[in-house]
Motif scaffolding. Structure first.
Motif, PDB file in Angstrom:
ATOM      1  N   GLY A 120      85.273  19.819 -75.018  1.00 32.30           N
ATOM      2  CA  GLY A 120      84.619  20.079 -76.295  1.00 32.30           C
ATOM      3  C   GLY A 120      83.452  21.018 -76.099  1.00 32.30           C
ATOM      4  N   GLN A 148      74.462  18.486 -80.160  1.00 31.23           N
ATOM      5  CA  GLN A 148      75.668  18.099 -80.886  1.00 31.23           C
ATOM      6  C   GLN A 148      76.882  18.236 -79.976  1.00 31.23           C
ATOM      7  N   LEU A 149      77.675  17.192 -79.924  1.00 34.24           N
ATOM      8  CA  LEU A 149      78.910  17.178 -79.150  1.00 34.24           C
ATOM      9  C   LEU A 149      80.051  17.361 -80.138  1.00 34.24           C
ATOM     10  N   GLN A 150      80.655  18.535 -80.138  1.00 31.25           N
ATOM     11  CA  GLN A 150      81.641  18.902 -81.144  1.00 31.25           C
ATOM     12  C   GLN A 150      83.076  18.734 -80.628  1.00 31.25           C
ATOM     13  N   GLU A 151      83.916  18.063 -81.446  1.00 39.10           N
ATOM     14  CA  GLU A 151      85.347  17.927 -81.159  1.00 39.10           C
ATOM     15  C   GLU A 151      85.589  17.441 -79.731  1.00 39.10           C
ATOM     16  N   VAL A 152      84.994  16.290 -79.403  1.00 36.33           N
ATOM     17  CA  VAL A 152      85.035  15.772 -78.038  1.00 36.33           C
ATOM     18  C   VAL A 152      86.340  15.039 -77.772  1.00 36.33           C
ATOM     19  N   SER A 193      82.918  13.895 -83.280  1.00 34.63           N
ATOM     20  CA  SER A 193      81.749  14.741 -83.047  1.00 34.63           C
ATOM     21  C   SER A 193      80.493  13.879 -83.197  1.00 34.63           C
ATOM     22  N   TYR A 194      79.468  14.173 -82.383  1.00 45.04           N
ATOM     23  CA  TYR A 194      78.317  13.280 -82.292  1.00 45.04           C
ATOM     24  C   TYR A 194      77.018  14.091 -82.179  1.00 45.04           C
ATOM     25  N   ARG A 195      75.903  13.419 -82.440  1.00 43.04           N
ATOM     26  CA  ARG A 195      74.606  14.078 -82.390  1.00 43.04           C
ATOM     27  C   ARG A 195      73.611  13.208 -81.639  1.00 43.04           C
ATOM     28  N   THR A 237      77.112   9.219 -84.987  1.00 45.83           N
ATOM     29  CA  THR A 237      78.436   9.818 -85.143  1.00 45.83           C
ATOM     30  C   THR A 237      78.448  10.736 -86.356  1.00 45.83           C
TER      31      THR A 237
END
Length: 261
Positions: free
Chosen positions: A147, A174-178, A190-192, A207
């Motif tokens: 991601g 931000q962790l996008q499309e993990v 996806s997370y922040r 989340t």
């Protein structure tokens, strides 16, 4: 009683000037691998600048993260990391950029303070491959995340005075499309992560979207992070996420409790 004053001869002045010039030239053209060695030692082998080229002041290298001494885990950035380092007042100004992830230079200003040091970061956003984290070893190499990691600091600075640290400003990751090799579900969500400075900096996990729900809150107390969070899944996705829930925390039914510190 007469005082005798010794005046340096022209040869003496010339020799002194030559030595000073040689010293300045030596430091100015100090090779980049000196910086690479210093970074490796300071990070206990977890941050490596491989194939370093140029000088300490203007150079580039391949950024590689590892799990430290004896760890087989390693991950390298897909493009070279470029840096420039120059004096700024009584301190140093560092600029970093790399085509893949940091197209706009990230500026870091290091300034001495009475009894300490301050490091200030520019508000430069960047995007990094989540796979780079695998180089840090356990648990990231087990998770094998895929991601994008989007990092955005705002007014961020850190200072150390008399052995005590203080953080000012905020930063968001931000962790996008993990996704992870531990789950057949892709993407998982996806997370922040939000970092807020203060006398006791706080970390919050939320989340943004996805079947894997993550939440938590932590705080640095005495220089150590204490974090409590939770990972959970809707019943229809539990089979695909069960293995991951077993790894990332203490399993309790359809959820997993995450504790650090």
């Amino acid at each position: 009683m007469a005082l005798k004053t010794q005046v340096m001869s022209p040869w003496g002045w010339g020799l002194s000037g030559a030595l000073v010039g040689a010293l300045v030239s030596f430091l100015w053209f100090a090779p980049a691998h000196w910086l690479a060695a210093a970074v490796q030692q300071a990070s206990h082998g977890q941050i490596n600048l491989q194939d370093a080229r140029g000088t300490v002041w203007d150079g580039s290298a391949l950024l590689t993260l590892t799990g430290g001494a004896g760890s087989p885990a390693a991950a390298t950035l897909p493009s070279r990391l470029h840096w420039t380092l120059q004096p700024s007042g009584l301190g140093l100004a560092l600029q970093l950029h790399t085509p893949c992830c940091l197209p706009q230079p990230w500026q870091v200003l290091v300034q001495p303070r009475w009894g300490g040091l301050q490091v200030a970061f520019s508000d430069t956003a960047s995007t990094w491959p989540a796979s780079l984290l695998a180089g840090l070893g356990t648990p990231f190499n087990t998770l094998a995340l895929q991601g994008q990691l989007m990092f955005s600091p705002q007014g961020l600075s850190a200072s150390w005075v008399a052995g005590r640290g203080q953080l000012v400003g905020t930063a968001q990751l931000q962790l996008q499309e993990v996704s992870s090799r531990l789950s057949t579900l892709s993407p998982m969500g996806s997370y922040r992560l939000t970092l807020a400075g203060g006398s006791a900096p706080e970390l919050q996990l939320a989340t943004l979207q996805g079947p894997l729900q993550l939440s938590g809150r932590g705080q640095w107390v005495g220089g150590k992070l204490r974090f409590v969070g939770e990972a959970s899944s809707a019943p229809e996705h539990l089979g695909a996420l069960s293995n991951l829930l077993n790894i990332i925390g203490r399993r309790s039914g359809a959820r997993s409790v995450i504790t650090l510190g």
